[in-house]
Structure formats: C-alpha cells, structure tokens
Design a protein around this motif. Structure first.
Motif, mmCIF file in Angstrom:
data_model
loop_
_atom_site.group_PDB
_atom_site.id
_atom_site.type_symbol
_atom_site.label_atom_id
_atom_site.label_comp_id
_atom_site.label_asym_id
_atom_site.label_seq_id
_atom_site.Cartn_x
_atom_site.Cartn_y
_atom_site.Cartn_z
ATOM 1 N N ALA A 91 9.188 -8.384 42.360
ATOM 2 C CA ALA A 91 10.506 -8.956 42.628
ATOM 3 C C ALA A 91 10.393 -10.183 43.524
ATOM 4 O O ALA A 91 11.138 -11.160 43.358
ATOM 5 C CB ALA A 91 11.410 -7.908 43.276
ATOM 6 N N ALA A 92 9.462 -10.149 44.486
ATOM 7 C CA ALA A 92 9.269 -11.302 45.371
ATOM 8 C C ALA A 92 8.774 -12.509 44.588
ATOM 9 O O ALA A 92 9.236 -13.639 44.807
ATOM 10 C CB ALA A 92 8.286 -10.947 46.479
ATOM 11 N N ILE A 93 7.818 -12.299 43.670
ATOM 12 C CA ILE A 93 7.307 -13.393 42.845
ATOM 13 C C ILE A 93 8.445 -14.027 42.061
ATOM 14 O O ILE A 93 8.580 -15.255 41.988
ATOM 15 C CB ILE A 93 6.222 -12.876 41.881
ATOM 16 C CG1 ILE A 93 4.982 -12.403 42.654
ATOM 17 C CG2 ILE A 93 5.834 -13.949 40.863
ATOM 18 C CD1 ILE A 93 4.300 -13.465 43.444
ATOM 19 N N ALA A 94 9.297 -13.189 41.449
ATOM 20 C CA ALA A 94 10.422 -13.713 40.672
ATOM 21 C C ALA A 94 11.393 -14.481 41.560
ATOM 22 O O ALA A 94 11.892 -15.548 41.174
ATOM 23 C CB ALA A 94 11.130 -12.564 39.953
ATOM 24 N N ALA A 95 11.666 -13.968 42.764
ATOM 25 C CA ALA A 95 12.599 -14.633 43.664
ATOM 26 C C ALA A 95 12.084 -15.993 44.103
ATOM 27 O O ALA A 95 12.878 -16.918 44.330
ATOM 28 C CB ALA A 95 12.859 -13.745 44.885
#
Length: 459
Positions: A91-95
């Motif tokens: 989720a952090a990578i996507a954000a």
C-alpha cells in the motif's frame, strides 16, 4: 506541458534549457520514456533500513521517471518505518506512485535491494549498499559491500545515488552511468564510501528541537530525513517550520511530500501535518525569513536552512540561532546536480557569502532556446515567458542528498564529529565531494536518546 510557471515540471526544464527539446511538450515526452524497476529481496522488505531505501527510491524516482516505477518482491509486509502511515509495504508503494509487479520488466534499468538477482536484459542494474554512515550503489555484477550497523540516512543516501545514476543513464549525459560505483559517506564526505570506517560511531542521539527555514525541495527533504530516524515513541520534539509560500503543482516534480494533484495549502501546514502524523510537535512561522527575523530564547536554537534566496541567506546569522546548517543547490544545465553545505558560525559570515553582488546575481537567459521560441510562437510572451524561463531546473534526488548532509551534520555533532564548515559536491561525481572540517563542538541544542530496540529493527 502548461505555460503556467506554477505547473511547470522542473526536470523537464533541463531539456528545454539545454536545447535538447524543441518544445515543452517534447521535454515531457522525454521524461515519459524514463522508467525503472526495483527488486527487493524478502529479508530487506521487512527491515526499517530496507524499507527506507525502497520508499525513498519510489518516492523520489517517480517524480523524475514519468514512464513509471515497478517494484518486484513486495506484497503485504508490515510497515516498520515512519516514512509511511500505510499498514503494508504494498500500500505504501502504491501511495508513493509505484506499481507492485510479480516479475520486473528487463528493458528498464533496475535497482536491487538485497541479494536478489538482476533481470536478464540489456539495461544496467545497480545494487544498493549501505553500512555505518555510508550509502551508495555499485553495478549489480560487482562484489557487494557488507552491510552492518547502518544509520537510516545511509540507505536513503544509497537511493539518492541510485536515482542520480539512473537519470544520467536515461539522459545520456554521463558515459560512466551504469559502469561505476557512486555513493557518499555522511560521517566523512569525500572519503571512499565503500571502505569500512572505524571512526563511525553507533547512532545513539537524535536532535530534538529544530527550526526549518524554507519548505520547498530542500525543506521537505529535511522532513523526510528526520522522519527516517529512529525516534522513540513519545519523544519530546519541537520543529518550527518557516515559509510564507503555498504548495503548487510544480512542487510535485521536486519536493518529496508533494502529490500530483497538489492542493494550494500553505507549505507550513502541508509539511506540518505530514510531520505531526509521524509524532513531531510542530510550530508555524508563516512570514518570509530575513533581517527582521528574531528567535526567542525559548525557541529552537539550531536551524536547517533550505532557501534559494541570497537576501534571506545573508541574514542567517542575525536571527539569534546558535547553529545554522545551510544547504544549497546548484543551477543551470551544467550545475543543477551540484550541492553545498555551509555551517554558521563558520570561517566566513553569511553576509560575506551572499551579501552585496551575490544578492543581485541573475541566472543565465535561456529564453532564446527553441522550446521558449515555440511558446512565443503559440502566443506566450512578456511576463509569462520570462517567469517560465526564470524557474530553476530541479530534481528531487539532489535536494535529498543535500538534506542528508545537513541532517547528518547535526548527527555528527551529536556524536562528537568535527564541525563541518563547507561541503561541496555533485551527483555527477560523488567521489569528488570536498569537505572542510573544523574542531568538534559540543551540541547543546536539545536531543533525545535512541531506543536500542529501534536500532535492532533497522538491520
């Protein structure tokens, strides 16, 4: 590409100002063909330093490599760094603008975190390395450097060096990109970063009270560096944030906390909210910094300065700070990858460096380049064309490097290192960084102790 200077992509401007792009749209098209893949192994995906390297890579690279950032080896690993408030690494990578994939493509250059094998393909691959206070990249075919006891700024330094090499490879402006090592020692800038340094101390103290002057490219990189450090839960920290300006869409191309659809919030509030979500106690000063600025003796006595304004810099020693660490960036097509550091008090006063003729210096006129002529032919002229031409070229990985040296200077002093007076270098040749170091000086501006458990989690 818009003709609004507040929406101008600052990296695309490199190709406009150098004449390599005939139009502003052509410059953006060049960046749209820049991309990279990142491969992270399972062990590093769960550590604070591994996640610091990975998130710094994605966050900074996607602002310059508009073709995309693909990440292999990430799924639902829990977040263990304060750099993201997401719960999982995917989720952090996507954000931050990256895309998680099952298998990395082999036609883009590749950054490798850990022991993963590089993809088979014609593009170069680099392996990120960090140990102690040192970080950088080596070609993936080289023997890796043993990682041990690295402070969190070291993997972030490795990420910045990697992006610098990938950008140079895509841009085709350095023949050695992809064939050399590139990195920096934060403890001893200019020393060989791949060599073990027995003088590097373990990280035990962190700055607690700071005044941040300027919240653009450099100021947001200061915030990113501070958030990467292992502050214990509930640490008593105070950050005074000073900037008069608002965020704009153009900030997304250079500033690590900006987002693509950037609201026009005051920079103090935007950056302050980001820092507060990571446990920092924040204060706001929403006036320009200048000779009228006076620090109250209860306010932070140490300042980090990241403004591109000679008049403000000349007044740095007049505000009542006990220590100022000033970071600066180069300009123009030949100098935008340069960085510098000055500390005050120092051998020269700030007014001597930036006063007088320096305060009225002008940038080279690039308005005759083809991209600007094309704008003029489309009806952009007068003040609009002048404003666009006057904007500086900017890339986030250079500001990040300068910010790491600035925050690193506070850490060096907290751990008995000599006081840096001046540092000068370039991402084009980090091995040629030059530093002038004075005698150690006590750091009496507030600190907190590192929780040993945090250090164990960083490996």
């Amino acid at each position: 590409m818009t003709t609004d200077p507040d929406r101008l992509h600052r990296t695309a401007k490199y190709f406009m100002d150098s004449g390599r792009a005939a139009t502003a749209e052509g410059a953006l098209d060049m960046l749209s063909r820049f991309g990279m893949t990142i491969i992270v192994d399972a062990a590093n995906a769960t550590t604070r330093n591994g996640q610091t390297a990975l998130l710094t890579l994605v966050n900074a690279a996607r602002r310059t490599m508009l073709g995309g950032i693909e990440v292999e080896g990430v799924s639902d690993q829990p977040i263990v760094t304060a750099l993201s408030t997401q719960t999982t690494l995917g989720a952090a990578i996507a954000a931050f603008g990256g895309t998680c994939v099952g298998c990395a493509r082999n036609d883009w250059p590749c950054a490798i975190i850990g022991d993963a094998a590089p993809p088979a393909g014609p593009a170069p691959a680099w392996r990120l390395q960090w140990a102690g206070w040192r970080g950088g990249v080596v070609p993936a075919s080289w023997t890796p450097v043993a990682a041990c006891n690295a402070i969190p700024l070291a993997p972030a330094m490795a990420a910045a060096a990697c992006i610098g090499e990938v950008f140079a490879w895509h841009a085709g402006d350095h023949d050695m990109a992809g064939r050399r090592a590139s990195g920096l020692s934060i403890w001893n800038p200019g020393a060989p970063w791949t060599d073990a340094d027995p003088t590097e101390p373990p990280l035990t103290h962190l700055p607690a009270k700071l005044w941040l002057i300027g919240l653009g490219n450099l100021g947001q990189a200061f915030a990113w560096c501070l958030a990467s450090l292992p502050y214990p839960a509930g640490a008593q920290t105070t950050l005074m944030l000073q900037d008069f300006d608002r965020m704009s869409e153009a900030n997304d191309s250079t500033s690590l906390l900006a987002v693509p659809q950037q609201p026009t919030a005051l920079k103090t509030r935007w950056v302050g909210d980001w820092l507060e979500r990571r446990g920092f106690d924040v204060r706001h000063e929403e006036r320009r910094f200048g000779e009228w600025t006076r620090r109250h003796h209860f306010e932070p006595g140490a300042a980090l300065c990241g403004v591109d304004n000679a008049v403000a810099r000349a007044a740095l020693e007049d505000a009542g700070f006990n220590l100022v660490v000033e970071a600066g960036l180069g300009g123009g097509t030949q100098g935008f990858r340069n960085f510098s550091l000055h500390c005050f008090p120092g051998p020269k006063r700030a007014g001597m460096i930036w006063g007088g003729a320096a305060a009225t210096a002008t940038a080279p006129d690039v308005s005759t380049m083809p991209a600007y002529q094309a704008m003029k032919d489309k009806g952009v002229e007068g003040c609009g064309l002048t404003l666009i031409a006057s904007r500086t070229i900017g890339v986030p990985f250079v500001g990040l490097t300068a910010a790491m040296l600035a925050v690193g200077e506070l850490l060096r002093r907290l751990h008995g290192g000599g006081a840096m007076e001046v540092v000068s270098g370039s991402l084009m040749a980090l091995e040629d960084t030059v530093a002038f170091v004075g005698a150690p000086e006590p750091y009496a501006h507030g600190h907190v102790d590192v929780d040993p458990a945090n250090l164990a989690e960083a490996a």
